[in-house]
Enzyme design. Structure first.
Site, short mmCIF file in Angstrom:
data_model
loop_
_atom_site.label_atom_id
_atom_site.label_comp_id
_atom_site.label_asym_id
_atom_site.label_seq_id
_atom_site.Cartn_x
_atom_site.Cartn_y
_atom_site.Cartn_z
N SER A 173 0.84 -1.20 0.00
CA SER A 173 0.00 0.00 0.00
C SER A 173 0.88 1.25 0.00
O SER A 173 0.39 2.35 -0.26
CB SER A 173 -0.94 0.01 1.21
N GLU A 228 -9.27 -9.56 3.80
CA GLU A 228 -9.57 -8.15 3.49
C GLU A 228 -10.93 -8.02 2.83
O GLU A 228 -11.22 -8.72 1.84
CB GLU A 228 -8.46 -7.56 2.58
O1 KIV Z 1 -0.36 -3.42 1.66
C1 KIV Z 1 -1.11 -3.37 2.65
O2 KIV Z 1 -1.21 -2.35 3.35
C2 KIV Z 1 -1.89 -4.56 2.98
C3 KIV Z 1 -2.84 -4.45 4.12
C4 KIV Z 1 -4.05 -3.78 3.68
C5 KIV Z 1 -3.13 -5.78 4.71
O3 KIV Z 1 -1.78 -5.55 2.33
#
Ligand code: KIV
Length: 297
Positions: A62, A200
């Site tokens: 992310s 998720e």
């Molecule tokens: O990349 C991320 O932040 C994630 C979380 C949402 C679990 O995969």
């Protein structure tokens, strides 16, 4: 694999706190103690997570959207992730540090997946990796990485790297068939050796049905309260990005507003010649100054 990365990569140990380990996480699940996980992408974020006493820190892909400004997670590269993970490593002592495998760094073969996971561990000090998906290829990659001695966290439901194929950024498992597929994938990831699985954007009732059949800790994000722990994206929970984000996000601060107000106040001070003030300047001995003046003259 040792769960303690090289001291050169890691902040000094905190004698007051036990480092989080896989057996301790399993114990937390057994005791019904909620597991707290948060993402981090840099040193200050890691320090905040450390000081707040969270159990797991995920260097999530992310980062692509939160800190690199992309509109999806797919453009972030392994090299980007390694830079971010190293910064996080320098700020962390006790939480378990998990590094996300970015899109394109593990899909093509088990060998490639092992190479990527090894780099996350040896070059950035991650203690485990997370990878998305529970289909046949993902299961093979998970088994291979676990076989190489690196702990793997699975990720099912909405897997952002394949959001387009899943029909967009929306909840998954809303039909019996789709929910059964999530259950099947989670069980298979557990069977493949994953020490934990992220769910998720899955309906809470579906999560509840599946979690009671899973032995490893399940960490939810938009998956309701039945999971063994929760994870939120650092920038979402602290309000460091625009917009409210998905419905599951709870905001605990409005840092972006604070940051903008701070920079605006600084800009105004500079323009009005209020900054720097006398307390912000370095001094020189008056005799030295006099000497300088005569030299310049
Ligand atoms: O990349 C991320 O932040 C994630 C979380 C949402 C679990 O995969």
């Amino acid at each position: 694999m040792s769960s303690h990365p090289s001291p050169a990569l890691q902040a000094p140990a905190d004698p007051g706190r036990l480092p989080m380990t896989l057996p301790l996480l399993a114990e937390k699940k057994r005791l019904g103690e909620p597991i707290v996980m948060v993402t981090a992408y840099d040193y200050p974020g890691a320090r905040a997570a450390e000081e707040a006493g969270v159990d797991i820190v995920l260097v999530g892909d992310s980062a692509a959207t939160t800190v690199l400004g992309y509109s999806s997670t797919t453009p972030v590269s392994l090299d980007d992730m390694l830079v971010l993970a190293r910064a996080v490593r320098r700020g962390l002592r006790s939480p378990l540090m998990v590094g996300d495998l970015p899109f394109g760094s593990y899909e093509v073969s088990d060998e490639r997946a092992i190479e990527t996971a090894v780099r996350m561990v040896s070059e950035a000090g991650c203690e485990a990796i997370k990878m998305e998906g529970g289909g046949p290829a993902a299961l093979s990659r998970a088994r291979a990485i676990v076989g190489a001695g690196i702990p793997v966290m699975g990720h099912v439901g909405l897997t952002p790297q394949s959001a387009t194929a899943l029909g967009g950024w929306k909840a998954q498992g809303r039909t019996a068939a789709a929910a059964a597929r999530i259950a099947q994938e989670a069980l298979a990831l557990q069977e493949a050796g994953c020490f934990s699985i992220v769910f998720e954007a899955v309906p809470a009732a579906v999560t509840e049905e599946i979690v009671r059949r899973i032995e490893v800790p399940v960490i939810g994000i938009g998956a309701g309260p039945a999971t063994d722990g929760q994870v939120l994206v650092f920038h979402d929970l602290l309000g460091i990005r625009d917009g409210l984000g998905p419905r599951f996000v709870k905001r605990y601060a409005n840092i972006l507003e604070e940051m903008t107000a701070g920079v605006a106040a600084y800009a105004e001070d500079v323009r009005l010649r209020r900054y720097p003030g006398p307390e912000h300047v370095y001094k020189i001995d008056p005799a030295e100054l006099e000497e300088l003046r005569s030299q310049l003259a």
